[in-house]
Design an enzyme around this catalytic site. Structure first.
Site, PDB file in Angstrom:
ATOM      1  N   ILE A   7       0.859  -1.194   0.000  1.00 11.24           N
ATOM      2  CA  ILE A   7       0.000   0.000   0.000  1.00 11.24           C
ATOM      3  C   ILE A   7       0.887   1.234   0.000  1.00 11.24           C
ATOM      4  O   ILE A   7       1.679   1.437   0.928  1.00 11.24           O
ATOM      5  CB  ILE A   7      -0.929   0.048   1.233  1.00 11.24           C
ATOM      6  CG1 ILE A   7      -1.746  -1.250   1.354  1.00 11.24           C
ATOM      7  CG2 ILE A   7      -1.857   1.262   1.166  1.00 11.24           C
ATOM      8  CD1 ILE A   7      -2.643  -1.294   2.588  1.00 11.24           C
ATOM      9  N   THR A   8       0.771   2.074  -1.033  1.00  7.47           N
ATOM     10  CA  THR A   8       1.554   3.316  -1.038  1.00  7.47           C
ATOM     11  C   THR A   8       0.852   4.357  -0.167  1.00  7.47           C
ATOM     12  O   THR A   8      -0.375   4.385  -0.060  1.00  7.47           O
ATOM     13  CB  THR A   8       1.729   3.882  -2.463  1.00  7.47           C
ATOM     14  OG1 THR A   8       0.459   4.335  -2.956  1.00  7.47           O
ATOM     15  CG2 THR A   8       2.285   2.837  -3.416  1.00  7.47           C
ATOM     16  N   GLY A   9       1.652   5.204   0.472  1.00 10.35           N
ATOM     17  CA  GLY A   9       1.068   6.254   1.320  1.00 10.35           C
ATOM     18  C   GLY A   9       0.279   5.671   2.486  1.00 10.35           C
ATOM     19  O   GLY A   9      -0.788   6.176   2.828  1.00 10.35           O
ATOM     20  N   ALA A  10       0.826   4.626   3.123  1.00 14.84           N
ATOM     21  CA  ALA A  10       0.108   3.983   4.232  1.00 14.84           C
ATOM     22  C   ALA A  10       0.419   4.648   5.568  1.00 14.84           C
ATOM     23  O   ALA A  10       0.036   4.139   6.614  1.00 14.84           O
ATOM     24  CB  ALA A  10       0.452   2.502   4.275  1.00 14.84           C
ATOM     25  N   SER A  12      -0.723   7.557   6.584  1.00 15.47           N
ATOM     26  CA  SER A  12      -1.825   8.357   7.134  1.00 15.47           C
ATOM     27  C   SER A  12      -3.124   8.075   6.385  1.00 15.47           C
ATOM     28  O   SER A  12      -3.133   7.343   5.389  1.00 15.47           O
ATOM     29  CB  SER A  12      -1.498   9.861   7.072  1.00 15.47           C
ATOM     30  OG  SER A  12      -1.611  10.331   5.746  1.00 15.47           O
ATOM     31  N   GLY A  13      -4.200   8.661   6.889  1.00 13.62           N
ATOM     32  CA  GLY A  13      -5.488   8.661   6.193  1.00 13.62           C
ATOM     33  C   GLY A  13      -5.979   7.292   5.739  1.00 13.62           C
ATOM     34  O   GLY A  13      -5.922   6.302   6.473  1.00 13.62           O
ATOM     35  N   TYR A 190      -4.604  18.234  -9.366  1.00 14.36           N
ATOM     36  CA  TYR A 190      -4.990  17.054  -8.590  1.00 14.36           C
ATOM     37  C   TYR A 190      -6.109  16.292  -9.296  1.00 14.36           C
ATOM     38  O   TYR A 190      -6.055  15.067  -9.461  1.00 14.36           O
ATOM     39  CB  TYR A 190      -5.435  17.475  -7.194  1.00 14.36           C
ATOM     40  CG  TYR A 190      -6.094  16.365  -6.389  1.00 14.36           C
ATOM     41  CD1 TYR A 190      -5.336  15.402  -5.737  1.00 14.36           C
ATOM     42  CD2 TYR A 190      -7.493  16.274  -6.308  1.00 14.36           C
ATOM     43  CE1 TYR A 190      -5.943  14.387  -5.012  1.00 14.36           C
ATOM     44  CE2 TYR A 190      -8.105  15.261  -5.589  1.00 14.36           C
ATOM     45  CZ  TYR A 190      -7.330  14.319  -4.933  1.00 14.36           C
ATOM     46  OH  TYR A 190      -7.937  13.301  -4.234  1.00 14.36           O
TER      47      TYR A 190
END
Ligand code: NDP
Length: 315
Positions: A7-10, A12-13, A190
């Protein structure tokens, strides 16, 4: 055996909530692919993910070298790759000037789309080799790139145009920093990047689903108004956005609930259909959602794919 999910960017959020939901199911080992090692370790710890269920590996999507290094490290780890979740993103709605990746590409499209494009292309072979019964490649999408929705019609709207800026490398020197060739707008960049994410998922499906059996999917997890995604927005917006989503649009979803949704797309046996953009209704039941005309345009998907291959050095 347990499944192995990257999981990339795990840190936060949504990514963190998904890592937690999967780790707690007891069926997954989660590779947290993050740019800030310490932050990721702390996040895992404070959300109670037990040590044997996760590994943090460094990945900075704003550097193509870092993406290649991550892939080399992952291969060296000897772990199989069963599911890849492209989740990380940057959102710069108030930026007046563009910022750039290590290679000098506008940061939003460079990180959200091109970093993930290279990552998933380089890891496809590893997924092919895995013997896991239900292999999946998931790219997180968004409603904001979808102009067939109310949220997708809040200006500035996503629009890739003829992609002259993308073809020029989004460098702000001899090309525009915007895909359509226009003036820099962080919110639009974005949204454009999210269109690219959804088009890429469909192009993967067309090119590789039959041959590999891999499920390619995207989703809109709901409006998770409390995540770090809005960290660069003005304070008044950050104060009013969660209650606005909760009480007015009713699109609000907690980080925990959004994590459960993405975890379903990773592992639920009933969500194996490929080429689908999943969404959830008010009762939190999943359904196959429609994408806007641009986000499902076959020739645009091919064009995004071909230009992106050149920009990341695959063609
Ligand atoms: P967050 O900002 O909380 O999470 C984004 C993650 O991406 C962070 O972990 C961040 O790392 C990471 N990241 C950013 N840049 C890089 C980089 N260069 N390399 C590696 N990792 C990076 O936002 P959300 O959880 O809300 O967003 C997750 C996904 O959900 C995104 O794809 C977003 O588009 C999507 N989404 C979110 C919605 C919402 O309402 N929040 C709605 C629809 C879709 P770090 O922790 O180091 O900052």
């Amino acid at each position: 055996r347990k499944g192995c999910v990257v999981i990339t960017g795990a840190s936060s959020g949504l990514g963190l909530a998904t890592a937690k939901a999967l780790a707690e199911s007891g069926k997954w080992h989660v590779i947290m692919a993050c740019r800030d090692f310490l932050k990721a370790e702390r996040a895992a710890k404070s959300s109670g993910i037990s040590k044997e269920n996760y590994t943090v590996m460094h990945l900075d999507l704003a550097s193509l070298d870092s993406v290649r290094q991550f892939v080399a490290n992952f291969k060296q780890s000897g772990r199989p790759l069963d599911v890849l979740v492209c989740n990380a993103a940057v959102y710069q709605p108030t930026a007046k000037e563009p910022t750039f990746t290590a290679e000098g590409i506008e940061l939003s499209v460079g990180t959200n789309h091109l970093g993930h494009f290279l990552l998933s292309r380089l890891l496809l072979d590893d997924m092919k080799q895995s013997d896991y019964p239900s292999k999946r490649l998931i790219i997180v999408g968004s409603i904001t790139g979808n102009t067939n929705t109310l949220a997708g019609n809040v200006p500035p709207k996503a629009n890739l145009g003829d992609m002259r800026g993308l073809a020029g490398g989004l460098n702000g020197l001899n090309s525009s920093t915007m895909i359509d060739g226009g003036d820099f707008d962080g919110a639009k960049a974005y949204k454009d990047s999210k269109i690219c994410n959804m088009l890429t998922m469909q192009e993967f499906h067309r090119r590789y689903h039959e041959e590999t059996g891999i499920t390619f999917a995207s989703l809109y997890p709901g409006c998770i108004a409390t995540t770090g995604l809005f960290r660069e927005h003005i304070p008044l917006f950050r104060m009013l956005f969660p209650p606005f989503q909760k009480f007015i649009t009713k699109g609000y979803v907690s980080e925990e609930e959004s994590g459960k949704r993405l975890a379903q797309v990773v592992s639920d046996p009933s969500l194996t259909k490929s080429g689908v953009y999943w969404s959830w209704n008010k009762d939190s039941a999943s359904f196959e959602n429609q994408l806007s005309e641009e986000a499902s345009d076959v020739s645009k998907a091919r064009k995004v794919w071909e230009i992106s291959e050149k920009l990341v050095g695959l063609a």
